[in-house]
Scaffold this active site. Structure first.
Site, PDB file in Angstrom:
ATOM      1  N   CYS A  96     -10.035  -8.262   0.772  1.00 15.33           N
ATOM      2  CA  CYS A  96      -9.732  -9.676   0.924  1.00 15.33           C
ATOM      3  C   CYS A  96     -10.486 -10.321   2.061  1.00 15.33           C
ATOM      4  O   CYS A  96     -10.694 -11.512   2.071  1.00 15.33           O
ATOM      5  CB  CYS A  96      -8.240  -9.869   1.137  1.00 15.33           C
ATOM      6  N   GLN A 142       0.816  -1.221   0.000  1.00 12.07           N
ATOM      7  CA  GLN A 142       0.000   0.000   0.000  1.00 12.07           C
ATOM      8  C   GLN A 142       0.848   1.269   0.000  1.00 12.07           C
ATOM      9  O   GLN A 142       0.335   2.344  -0.305  1.00 12.07           O
ATOM     10  CB  GLN A 142      -0.936   0.024   1.223  1.00 12.07           C
TER      11      GLN A 142
END
Ligand code: PLP
Length: 373
Positions: free
Chosen positions: A321, A178
């Site tokens: 996820c 990220q």
């Protein structure tokens, strides 16, 4: 549809797509077929892309191994270190707020004889450096700590963390999935030994990423997960995904940093704080954060909000996820939010194509919902 789910994935940039297209049909060679021009053309394209990625994270090109994404790179790093070094020690340290790819891999190794320490975080999502230092023993072969959290954007103090780990002669793996593209990431300056990145978070294609594996000071060795053919310095065999690698390289080449996304994120937060006063809380507000991410606890359930805005607004509860599991976020509960508070939290993640009009529209949408409640 207003897309504020850039931490889940990003659209492929038009420039990236253009760079990739010739490698599907026109320049379709196998990068390992160096006996003819189509093959060497593909190999050259791969090496150019590798050099661009290496430049982005400040490593040598040969220190970067292509994988199918961060999940595979995480598996390669953690299992690869464990398999090679488990005779030296079986202890791995990680953090409760890591991505499931790290947590599940560590849990898997626990069943194979590893001892795992899952460090706590404080209310701001940060680890305690003294607790990290105390946890490292002469049996600690690896410490895995992410740079930026996918749900909250909270940034750990990586340069201080690496100093502690290296003083105790252990290896440091960093999940920078990220961070890359959102803030500068320099593996030399930060002292990182192993680091994963993924193209689909930086306007590149899905299904391609890689692992930085330090070659000197110290040299880090790994046991491969995938055998056959000896590609990628024998660390990851298999025919290279040339179009995606070219796209990944291009995505790195066009990374640029300015504060426009942060300004929009701040505008959203300010407007919501004004609207809800002390009925809302920005999770991780007091920690260093990514410029694009805002995780906000509302006075209503996130699922109700999402149901009401599903067709017009793309946002997330928890990470993409884990949202299928329908559990309160493990990241937020580790930050001492109650189950109910975690269930009231929503992630807004802005990106390259977010506009001011979109932010104004989101504020209007939320304001309407508040009035209806
Ligand atoms: N690590 C973090 C922090 C992520 O946000 C993600 C993706 O959601 C991953 C790992 C997995 O990356 P990939 O989709 O490339 O397997």
């Amino acid at each position: 549809m207003i897309y504020l789910d850039y931490n889940a994935t990003t659209p492929v940039d038009a420039v990236v797509l253009d760079a990739m297209l010739p490698y599907f049909n026109e320049k379709f060679g196998n990068a390992a077929s160096i006996t003819h021009l189509l093959g060497t053309q593909a190999k050259d394209a791969v090496e150019i892309a590798r050099a661009k990625i290496a430049q982005t994270i400040n490593c040598e090109p040969q220190e970067f191994i292509f994988t199918s994404g961060s999940t595979e790179a995480i598996n390669l790093a953690i299992k690869g270190v464990f398999q090679l070094y488990h005779k030296k020690g079986n202890h791995i340290i990680t953090v409760k707020t890591e991505h499931k790819a790290v947590l599940d891999t560590c849990q898997y190794l626990q069943n194979k004889g590893a001892t795992i320490t899952f460090l706590n975080v404080d209310k701001n999502g940060l680890i305690d450096l003294a607790e990290l230092e105390k946890s490292i023993t002469d049996k600690t072969i690896l410490v895995a700590i992410m740079y930026a959290n996918n749900e909250t954007g909270i940034l750990q103090n990586i340069s201080e963390i690496t100093k502690i780990i290296h003083a105790k002669n252990s290896i440091f793996f960093c999940d920078a999935t990220q961070a890359i593209g959102k803030i500068p990431v320099d593996v030399q300056a930060l002292g990182i030994d192993l680091m994963c990145v993924s193209a689909h978070k930086i306007y590149g294609p899905k299904g391609i990423g890689g692992l930085f594996v330090r070659r000197k000071n110290p040299r880090v060795s790994l046991e491969p997960l995938i055998h056959g053919g000896g590609h990628e310095r024998s660390l990851r065999s298999g025919t290279l995904n040339v179009p995606s690698i070219v796209g990944f390289g291009k995505a790195c080449e066009i990374i640029s940093y300015d504060n426009s996304i942060e300004k929009l994120r701040d505008k959203l937060e300010q407007a919501l704080l004004h609207l809800f006063k002390n009925e809302i809380k920005i999770n991780g507000k007091n920690a260093p954060r990514l410029p694009n991410t805002s995780n906000i606890m509302f006075p209503f359930k996130a699922v109700d909000f999402i149901r009401a805005t599903k067709s017009s607004l793309a946002i997330a509860t928890g990470s993409a996820c884990t949202s299928a599991e329908n559990l309160p976020s493990h990241v937020l509960t580790a930050m001492q939010l109650t189950k109910q508070e975690a269930e009231r939290s929503i992630r807004f993640s802005l990106g390259r194509y977010t506009t001011e009009q979109e932010i104004v529209e989101v504020i209007r949408l939320i304001s309407n919902l508040k009035n209806q409640a």
